[in-house]
Design an enzyme around this catalytic site. Structure first.
Site, short mmCIF file in Angstrom:
data_model
loop_
_atom_site.label_atom_id
_atom_site.label_comp_id
_atom_site.label_asym_id
_atom_site.label_seq_id
_atom_site.Cartn_x
_atom_site.Cartn_y
_atom_site.Cartn_z
CD GLU A 91 -46.40 -20.78 12.05
OE1 GLU A 91 -47.15 -19.99 12.10
OE2 GLU A 91 -45.55 -21.06 10.99
CB CYS A 104 -39.52 -26.85 11.90
SG CYS A 104 -39.04 -25.19 11.36
CB CYS A 111 -38.47 -12.95 12.21
SG CYS A 111 -36.64 -13.19 12.24
CB CYS A 115 -36.35 -13.06 4.99
SG CYS A 115 -34.68 -13.37 6.00
CB CYS A 118 -39.57 -15.01 5.61
SG CYS A 118 -40.04 -16.17 7.26
N GLY A 161 -38.46 -16.54 14.02
CA GLY A 161 -37.23 -15.86 14.73
C GLY A 161 -35.98 -16.18 14.41
CD GLU A 162 -30.64 -15.41 13.53
OE1 GLU A 162 -31.13 -15.67 12.55
OE2 GLU A 162 -29.94 -15.79 14.10
CB SER A 193 -31.40 -22.49 10.53
OG SER A 193 -31.54 -21.71 9.43
CB SER A 216 -30.68 -18.27 5.95
OG SER A 216 -31.46 -19.23 6.78
CG HIS A 218 -31.70 -16.67 1.82
ND1 HIS A 218 -32.33 -17.87 1.47
CD2 HIS A 218 -32.11 -16.10 2.86
CE1 HIS A 218 -32.79 -18.41 2.72
NE2 HIS A 218 -32.63 -17.35 3.49
CG ASN A 292 -44.08 -23.10 0.53
OD1 ASN A 292 -44.96 -23.20 -0.37
ND2 ASN A 292 -44.33 -23.30 1.88
CB CYS A 335 -40.47 -19.97 8.44
SG CYS A 335 -39.90 -18.81 9.67
#
Ligand code: SAH
Length: 351
Positions: A91, A104, A111, A115, A118, A161-162, A193, A216, A218, A292, A335
């Site tokens: 997406e 984005c 991924c 995380c 996520c 993804g990374e 990112s 990132s 966190h 989120n 994401c």
């Protein structure tokens, strides 16, 4: 079949010469595709029928197709779900704010970082996207905006993804986006990112690009970071920050750290204080992002007062913060959320 987006103008000219066509037609074709956003050979009416047929036989213009689109109620965020040629789903999100039209993009299906907050990493990594699959997410959205007389102004690699686990394809996609004959996006308007892949940050530093890099973070320490980001076990926080500082020095740029705030986990005053002392010597900005909600995850977004307090503590350490209000909440715009929803639906239907 080869994608046309992979071809340079010179390579297309060579193909045309072999076909007995005049090479200037290559510019005409690029104009149709990148200026007029025409992605069907049949519609290129000033090319002969035979040439259109030969092009169709040899090159693809679209290798991803739109599976779903969702617009948020405030019309600021539009989420696109793409189906790839092997049926996998990824997406992209279009975020409209004032004059900016930011896309984005995803760089992988799934991924490896996993995380805790996520949706993208819930099922792990499925595969890397090709450079063209990354580029085409932006191309297709540029086409969507073209109908309204607008165009994509910024690109952020913050979808699924990374990016640095798919380094070569991400870099190639950056060059395609930047190509003056294609989308002609300034490098300064592109942001990558990363979750903190040290060799990726170092390699990127040596590319000497104008592209922005954000980390990132966190968490203010390795112990908590490993709990939030299982992938963080691979690198020490010290090495990651050292690599980011070197990037900032070489590129003469400020560093941006992303910090997703999760209630009771990384949003306490002691975390803000620890973060403040970790970053106090650096020319950086901390972008605070309230969590989120992702369906199925038992995490919570902090109260507004907690976020304000967190900001206040960082400010008193001399650290600049921005607070990103998460846009598109009603369409699950964080994401990986739409793809996860869709896959679960597909699984449900299939079982
Ligand atoms: N792997 C890269 C790119 C993915 S984007 C990276 O880790 O940087 C990751 C960003 O999306 C995170 O920094 C986080 O800010 C945001 N994000 C993802 N899921 C989120 C959620 N549920 N709530 C808030 N932010 C989220």
């Amino acid at each position: 079949m080869q994608s046309l987006h992979n071809l340079s103008l010179e390579e297309l000219m060579q193909f045309l010469s072999k076909e007995g066509e005049r090479p200037f037609r290559a510019k005409q074709i690029f104009h149709w595709i990148y200026e007029c956003k025409v992605d069907h050979w049949e519609k290129m009416t000033d090319l002969s029928k035979n040439l259109r047929f030969r092009l169709k036989e040899n090159f693809l213009i679209s290798s991803i197709s739109q599976r779903n689109i969702q617009e948020s109620k405030d019309e600021e965020t539009t989420k696109f779900l793409w189906e790839l040629s092997d049926g996998k789903l990824v997406e992209s999100v279009l975020i409209c704010s004032e004059k900016r039209r930011t896309v984005c993009v995803s760089s992988q299906v799934g991924c490896p970082a996993r995380c805790a907050f996520c949706a993208s990493g819930q099922e792990g990594l499925m595969r890397n996207l090709t450079a063209v699959e990354i580029f085409e997410q932006v191309y297709q959205i540029d086409k969507f905006l073209h109908l309204k007389g607008e165009r994509v102004s910024h690109v952020v690699f913050m979808g699924m993804g990374e990016p640095f686990e798919n380094y070569d394809n991400v870099l190639k996609a950056v060059y395609l986006l930047h190509d003056t004959l294609r989308l002609n996006l300034s490098q300064r308007r592109i942001t990558v990112s990363t979750v903190g892949v040290v060799e990726g940050i170092r390699r990127f530093t040596n590319e000497n690009l104008q592209v922005n890099l954000v980390l990132s973070l966190h968490a203010p320490n390795q112990h908590l970071r490993k709990k939030i980001i299982p992938y963080a076990r691979k690198y020490s926080l010290e090495d990651i920050i050292e690599a980011m500082v070197l990037f900032a020095k070489k590129s003469k740029r400020n560093i941006t750290y992303e910090y997703t705030l999760i209630k009771g986990i990384n949003d306490l005053p002691q975390h803000a204080e620890e973060l403040g002392s970790l970053l106090k010597e650096q020319p950086c900005t901390v972008n605070l992002i309230p969590y989120n909600p992702v369906p199925g995850l038992r995490l919570q977004r902090p109260e507004k007062e907690m976020i304000e307090n967190f900001r206040h503590i960082l400010s008193s350490c001399g650290i600049v913060t921005t607070w990103r209000y998460t846009k598109g909440k009603d369409i699950a715009a964080a994401c990986g959320q739409l793809a996860l929803q869709e896959r679960k639906h597909v699984d449900f239907v299939a079982s």
